[in-house]
Design a protein around this motif. Sequence first.
Motif, mmCIF file in Angstrom:
data_model
loop_
_atom_site.group_PDB
_atom_site.id
_atom_site.type_symbol
_atom_site.label_atom_id
_atom_site.label_comp_id
_atom_site.label_asym_id
_atom_site.label_seq_id
_atom_site.Cartn_x
_atom_site.Cartn_y
_atom_site.Cartn_z
ATOM 1 N N HIS A 5 0.944 -1.023 -0.048
ATOM 2 C CA HIS A 5 -0.020 0.044 -0.117
ATOM 3 C C HIS A 5 0.738 1.814 0.321
ATOM 4 C CE1 HIS A 5 0.526 0.784 4.637
ATOM 5 N NE2 HIS A 5 -0.294 1.748 4.364
ATOM 6 N N LEU A 6 1.962 0.918 0.627
ATOM 7 C CA LEU A 6 2.897 1.586 0.903
ATOM 8 C C LEU A 6 3.639 2.473 -0.749
ATOM 9 C CD1 LEU A 6 4.627 1.722 3.843
ATOM 10 C CD2 LEU A 6 3.219 3.880 3.407
ATOM 11 N N GLY A 7 3.774 0.743 -1.478
ATOM 12 C CA GLY A 7 4.685 1.310 -2.760
ATOM 13 C C GLY A 7 3.504 2.251 -3.725
ATOM 14 N N VAL A 8 2.153 1.326 -3.531
ATOM 15 C CA VAL A 8 1.182 1.985 -4.845
ATOM 16 C C VAL A 8 0.963 3.860 -4.042
ATOM 17 C CG1 VAL A 8 -1.398 2.360 -5.283
ATOM 18 C CG2 VAL A 8 -0.627 0.407 -4.515
ATOM 19 N N GLN A 9 1.507 3.617 -3.236
ATOM 20 C CA GLN A 9 1.505 5.474 -2.631
ATOM 21 C C GLN A 9 2.578 5.937 -3.841
ATOM 22 O OE1 GLN A 9 -0.120 6.847 1.380
ATOM 23 N NE2 GLN A 9 0.278 4.599 1.467
ATOM 24 N N TYR A 10 3.485 5.569 -3.250
ATOM 25 C CA TYR A 10 5.264 6.810 -3.890
ATOM 26 C C TYR A 10 4.956 6.343 -5.740
ATOM 27 C CZ TYR A 10 7.193 5.503 0.813
ATOM 28 O OH TYR A 10 7.685 6.321 1.552
ATOM 29 N N ALA A 11 4.475 4.905 -5.729
ATOM 30 C CA ALA A 11 4.238 5.243 -8.069
ATOM 31 C C ALA A 11 3.174 6.303 -8.584
ATOM 32 C CB ALA A 11 4.257 3.281 -7.967
ATOM 33 N N LYS A 12 2.762 6.215 -7.941
ATOM 34 C CA LYS A 12 1.401 7.310 -8.004
ATOM 35 C C LYS A 12 1.811 8.369 -7.793
ATOM 36 C CE LYS A 12 -1.927 7.096 -9.753
ATOM 37 N NZ LYS A 12 -1.595 6.531 -10.703
ATOM 38 N N ALA A 13 2.264 8.693 -6.743
ATOM 39 C CA ALA A 13 3.815 10.407 -6.803
ATOM 40 C C ALA A 13 4.852 10.738 -7.154
ATOM 41 C CB ALA A 13 4.073 10.005 -4.813
ATOM 42 N N MET A 14 5.498 9.397 -8.238
ATOM 43 C CA MET A 14 6.367 9.501 -9.144
ATOM 44 C C MET A 14 5.703 9.679 -10.662
ATOM 45 S SD MET A 14 9.200 6.495 -7.487
ATOM 46 C CE MET A 14 9.850 7.110 -5.582
ATOM 47 N N GLY A 15 4.637 9.300 -10.862
ATOM 48 C CA GLY A 15 3.420 9.426 -11.723
ATOM 49 C C GLY A 15 3.285 8.621 -12.386
ATOM 50 N N TYR A 16 3.572 7.119 -12.110
ATOM 51 C CA TYR A 16 3.121 5.648 -12.518
ATOM 52 C C TYR A 16 1.660 5.768 -12.506
ATOM 53 C CZ TYR A 16 8.082 6.054 -11.147
ATOM 54 O OH TYR A 16 9.615 6.108 -11.035
ATOM 55 N N LYS A 17 1.577 4.287 -13.780
ATOM 56 C CA LYS A 17 -0.452 3.809 -14.002
ATOM 57 C C LYS A 17 0.315 2.926 -13.196
ATOM 58 C CE LYS A 17 0.213 4.540 -18.444
ATOM 59 N NZ LYS A 17 -0.456 4.938 -19.699
ATOM 60 N N VAL A 18 -0.622 2.317 -12.445
ATOM 61 C CA VAL A 18 -0.683 1.102 -11.076
ATOM 62 C C VAL A 18 -1.765 -0.049 -11.504
ATOM 63 C CG1 VAL A 18 -0.548 0.971 -8.383
ATOM 64 C CG2 VAL A 18 0.827 2.669 -9.961
ATOM 65 N N ILE A 19 -1.074 -1.188 -11.778
ATOM 66 C CA ILE A 19 -1.456 -2.036 -11.561
ATOM 67 C C ILE A 19 -1.365 -2.775 -10.283
ATOM 68 C CG2 ILE A 19 -2.262 -4.412 -12.488
ATOM 69 C CD1 ILE A 19 -2.179 -3.189 -15.142
ATOM 70 N N GLY A 20 -2.166 -2.584 -8.711
ATOM 71 C CA GLY A 20 -2.159 -3.854 -7.728
ATOM 72 C C GLY A 20 -2.618 -5.030 -7.609
ATOM 73 N N LEU A 21 -2.532 -6.059 -7.394
ATOM 74 C CA LEU A 21 -2.344 -7.119 -7.308
ATOM 75 C C LEU A 21 -2.302 -7.978 -6.463
ATOM 76 C CD1 LEU A 21 -0.710 -8.525 -10.554
ATOM 77 C CD2 LEU A 21 -2.452 -7.853 -10.870
ATOM 78 N N ASP A 22 -3.374 -8.984 -5.557
ATOM 79 C CA ASP A 22 -3.187 -9.203 -4.221
ATOM 80 C C ASP A 22 -3.886 -10.269 -4.773
ATOM 81 O OD1 ASP A 22 -3.088 -9.417 -1.285
ATOM 82 O OD2 ASP A 22 -1.909 -8.332 -1.683
ATOM 83 N N ILE A 23 -3.815 -11.913 -3.275
ATOM 84 C CA ILE A 23 -5.290 -11.990 -3.419
ATOM 85 C C ILE A 23 -6.010 -12.397 -2.333
ATOM 86 C CG2 ILE A 23 -3.672 -14.483 -4.262
ATOM 87 C CD1 ILE A 23 -3.328 -15.055 -0.912
ATOM 88 N N ALA A 24 -5.610 -10.740 -1.435
ATOM 89 C CA ALA A 24 -6.683 -10.817 -0.815
ATOM 90 C C ALA A 24 -7.794 -9.165 -0.841
ATOM 91 C CB ALA A 24 -6.235 -10.238 0.661
#
Length: 356
Positions: free
Chosen positions: A197-216
């Motif tokens: 969840h921190l990785g998503v925040q950092y990636a978006k702050a850096m301007g990337y398009k993000v796909i989140g993958l999990d089993i939960a």
Amino acid sequence: MGSLDYLKPTKTTMKAQQYDARDNKLYLNEVPIPEPQPHEVLVKVACASLCHSDIMLFEPNDQGLILGKNPVTIGHEATGVVVSTGSGEVARKFKTGDNVGFICAVECCFECEQCRKVHNAYCAKGTTKMQGFTLDGYFQEYVCVDARATMILPPELDVKTAAPLFCAGVTAFHGVEDCGLQPGQWMAIIGCGGLGHLGVQYAKAMGYKVIGLDIADQALEEAKNCGADHVFNSMTDKDWQKKVLEITGGGVDAAVNFTASKKAYDDTPAIIKPGLGLLMIVGIPRQPLELNALDIALGRYRVKGSNNGTCYNMRPAIEFSAKHNIKPHLTLYKLEELPKMIDLMATQGRMGVVFD
């Protein structure tokens, strides 16, 4: 000093949650409050948070996790308030009442090429120890930390909730940044829980398009709340790989795996853009990874690791977090509840103990 008197210990002992390897259990023990050496500061812990690496003490693993002192106070993510300093020049840069965070490597030189450019674990001295594993860690009321691995918190960060940034945050920040993507490129964040969840925040702050993958589904909802453009449950959605390829036009530019799942690593190459994409290794499964040598030799994708925390790369991650309002989503408990936190680790996000 009047308003800071609350920081001083009122007795010579304190409570600590300690792991005992003799029966693989956790005990709430009464232990001596340490005195700082010349290069150390004594910190009253404000918050100590639980990391998956802490849980590895209780699990069989062949990934090089070494236990030293036994029993040992666990925990290697924390923030706190300076109580006193050692006599050395590096320690006297801090003053009583400073809100600080720190990393867990101690008894290394911090100056050799390995310490500066690789990781303190590989210090040329060969004497490095890690608090929470080979020495007492942070699930205790007071701790001595190396002043060279300590920094004053930016004013935007709350000392009672910023603890995860000093392991999970630094790890997630560099796991994302070290991919070297450009704004607008696609990144998959694999595992959207305590680290992801921190990785998503950092990636978006850096301007990337993000796909989140999990089993939960709970973790995926968290990823969406953190700004992920798309999320998929890789266990229940049988077409998730096909959907990722369609959305990204052939695969993600980088996939950052924050999980301890070998299967997650096995499944990831299929969604990486051939010839251009990167697999970033962050999470550590119990078993060694298996990579297709032909894929690597022919350049189908690249593999890289990310340094997860030295005193040299700690500060950029923390300052970026403060600037971009990156905050860990933290559920708070009391020290006595640490066993409950460990039981919940598989199903709940970041958890921390707050000290009075």
